[in-house]
Design an enzyme around this catalytic site. Sequence first.
Site, PDB file in Angstrom:
ATOM      1  N   ASN A  72      48.415  43.796  50.950  1.00 48.09           N
ATOM      2  CA  ASN A  72      48.946  42.669  50.165  1.00 48.09           C
ATOM      3  C   ASN A  72      48.328  41.556  51.019  1.00 48.09           C
ATOM      4  O   ASN A  72      48.594  41.390  52.085  1.00 48.09           O
ATOM      5  CB  ASN A  72      50.489  42.950  50.230  1.00 48.09           C
ATOM      6  CG  ASN A  72      51.134  42.073  51.449  1.00 48.09           C
ATOM      7  OD1 ASN A  72      51.613  40.968  51.141  1.00 48.09           O
ATOM      8  ND2 ASN A  72      51.352  42.920  52.185  1.00 48.09           N
TER       9      ASN A  72
ATOM     10  N   PHE B 254      54.257  35.370  51.282  1.00 47.21           N
ATOM     11  CA  PHE B 254      55.500  34.735  51.234  1.00 47.21           C
ATOM     12  C   PHE B 254      56.022  34.164  50.024  1.00 47.21           C
ATOM     13  O   PHE B 254      56.499  33.050  49.787  1.00 47.21           O
ATOM     14  CB  PHE B 254      55.793  33.765  52.393  1.00 47.21           C
ATOM     15  CG  PHE B 254      55.797  34.318  53.739  1.00 47.21           C
ATOM     16  CD1 PHE B 254      55.593  35.683  54.222  1.00 47.21           C
ATOM     17  CD2 PHE B 254      55.614  33.596  54.831  1.00 47.21           C
ATOM     18  CE1 PHE B 254      55.722  36.342  55.392  1.00 47.21           C
ATOM     19  CE2 PHE B 254      55.580  34.066  56.214  1.00 47.21           C
ATOM     20  CZ  PHE B 254      55.659  35.499  56.352  1.00 47.21           C
TER      21      PHE B 254
ATOM     22  N   SER C  49      53.055  38.093  59.865  1.00 43.93           N
ATOM     23  CA  SER C  49      52.233  38.204  58.652  1.00 43.93           C
ATOM     24  C   SER C  49      50.982  37.646  58.763  1.00 43.93           C
ATOM     25  O   SER C  49      50.730  36.660  59.158  1.00 43.93           O
ATOM     26  CB  SER C  49      53.026  37.585  57.490  1.00 43.93           C
ATOM     27  OG  SER C  49      52.217  37.507  56.497  1.00 43.93           O
TER      28      SER C  49
ATOM     29  N   ASN D   2      49.149  36.656  56.429  1.00 38.64           N
ATOM     30  CA  ASN D   2      48.879  36.068  55.026  1.00 38.64           C
ATOM     31  C   ASN D   2      49.225  34.689  54.903  1.00 38.64           C
ATOM     32  O   ASN D   2      49.202  34.078  54.031  1.00 38.64           O
ATOM     33  CB  ASN D   2      49.523  36.754  53.903  1.00 38.64           C
ATOM     34  CG  ASN D   2      48.994  38.244  53.802  1.00 38.64           C
ATOM     35  OD1 ASN D   2      47.848  38.409  53.818  1.00 38.64           O
ATOM     36  ND2 ASN D   2      49.743  39.283  53.569  1.00 38.64           N
ATOM     37  N   THR D   3      49.588  34.031  56.173  1.00 44.99           N
ATOM     38  CA  THR D   3      50.164  32.786  56.249  1.00 44.99           C
ATOM     39  C   THR D   3      49.209  32.081  57.239  1.00 44.99           C
ATOM     40  O   THR D   3      49.507  32.425  58.327  1.00 44.99           O
ATOM     41  CB  THR D   3      51.461  32.375  56.426  1.00 44.99           C
ATOM     42  OG1 THR D   3      52.482  32.831  55.409  1.00 44.99           O
ATOM     43  CG2 THR D   3      51.981  30.900  56.528  1.00 44.99           C
TER      44      THR D   3
ATOM     45  N   LYS E 152      59.806  39.940  64.725  1.00 46.28           N
ATOM     46  CA  LYS E 152      59.022  40.935  64.084  1.00 46.28           C
ATOM     47  C   LYS E 152      57.656  40.711  64.614  1.00 46.28           C
ATOM     48  O   LYS E 152      56.998  39.519  64.444  1.00 46.28           O
ATOM     49  CB  LYS E 152      58.925  41.132  62.699  1.00 46.28           C
ATOM     50  CG  LYS E 152      58.359  42.119  61.959  1.00 46.28           C
ATOM     51  CD  LYS E 152      58.624  42.310  60.544  1.00 46.28           C
ATOM     52  CE  LYS E 152      58.026  43.511  59.823  1.00 46.28           C
ATOM     53  NZ  LYS E 152      58.077  44.042  58.631  1.00 46.28           N
TER      54      LYS E 152
ATOM     55  N   ASN F 252      54.510  44.735  62.104  1.00 47.05           N
ATOM     56  CA  ASN F 252      54.115  44.311  60.551  1.00 47.05           C
ATOM     57  C   ASN F 252      52.798  44.884  60.002  1.00 47.05           C
ATOM     58  O   ASN F 252      52.396  46.027  60.809  1.00 47.05           O
ATOM     59  CB  ASN F 252      53.895  42.672  60.659  1.00 47.05           C
ATOM     60  CG  ASN F 252      54.421  42.172  59.194  1.00 47.05           C
ATOM     61  OD1 ASN F 252      54.136  42.569  58.269  1.00 47.05           O
ATOM     62  ND2 ASN F 252      55.097  40.922  59.455  1.00 47.05           N
TER      63      ASN F 252
END
Length: 350
Positions: free
Chosen positions: A116, A120, A181, A183-184, A215, A244
Site C-alpha cells: 500500500n 494517511f 510509514s 508513504n509520507t 510504532k 510497520n
Amino acid sequence: MYRLVFTQVLSRLDAEAVHHLTIRLLRLLGMFPPLVRLLHRLLAPRAESLRVQAFGVHFASPFGLAAGFDKDAGCAEPLSALGFGHVEVGTITAHAQPGNPRPRLFRLPESRAIINRMGFNNAGAAAAAKRLRRVRHIPAVVGVNIGKTKVVPESGAVRDYVDSARRLAPLADYLVVNVSSPNTPGLRDLQAVDRLRPLLSAVKEAAGRTPLLVKIAPDLADEDVDAVAELAAELGLAGVIATNTTISREGVASTEAGGLSGQPLKARSLEVLRRLRQKAGDRLTLVSVGGVEDVDDVWERLLAGATLVQGYTGLIYEGPLWPSRINRQLARRLRRHGYGSVREIVGRTA
C-alpha cells in the site's frame, strides 16, 4: 467459504474499492446496536485464559487489529464484535488529507501480502474525535494511531502530532505515534533518536494519562532498534509496536512502490521483537505486528515477549471469522499445554 468468495470474486475487483465497500458495510452494521451485540456474543473472546492487562488497560484477548484498516475510526465497534481484543484506528493526522493518487493498494495473493501507498488518507483528527465520542454498545478497547500531516514541514512535525494528541488522547484507550510509514516523505527520518526524543516528549505531555506507544519500521538497523528501545524506556512510554510495513521487496515479485505487509514481513518482524525484548526486558509493553497469519504466529510472538499481537493482512485473506478462530485456537492451546493464562507464556523463549 470466504476463501472461495475471495478467489472467485473479491480478488478480481479493485483492492481499494473492496476495502471501502467493507468499511461502509461495517459502518452500516454499527448503526444497529442489537446486531452488534449479537455478533459480539457469538464471536468475541470469552475464555478467561485469554485476558491480559497491559499499561493499565484490560484486554479480552491479546490479539487485535493493527492500524490501517479503520483509518477514520468509523467502525471500531463492529470490528471488536468480530473478536478482536483491541482495534487500533488510524493513522489519523491533525488535518484532513486525501492521501496519494490511486491506484495505491495492491494484493499479492501468491505471497499472501499487500503493498500500500495510501499516504494517511483520512478526514482529520476533529472528524475522528466526533466518531470516538459515540457511546459504545459493547466492550471495546480502541487505540488511536497518529501521524504527520503530509503538507506540514518537518519543522512543524512536533506541533502537528501534539495537535492530534490533544484532540484524540482523551478518547483513546492508548495512543500510538507513527513515525514509520514509508508513504509520507521524510516521516521515517523522525525515527532518529535526536529527532524522536523531542517529538515523543511533547506528545507524551499532551497525551496526559493516556498510555503512549511508538510504532517503528522493520527496516531500522539493529542498533537503531536498540536506541529506540532505550529512548522509549527512558521517557516512560508504555511500549513499542513492532513493526510497520517494509520497503524491502525480498521474497516478492512486485516492484510497486509503498509499504509491504503480510507473510514476507514475518521473519524480520519477529527478529525486531526479539531484539526489543532483549534490550528492554519487561520495562516496555511490546506489541508485535507483521506477517501474523495464524495461531502459530500469535503463539510464537507471545513466547518471544509480545504482550499483545496484531494482524491486518490476514484479515484480507482469511475473512471476518479470522479473529474469532484465532482466539478459540489460542485458548485450546493454552489448555493443552497446561497454562491458565496468556500471561504465563509471555517472554518464555526470550
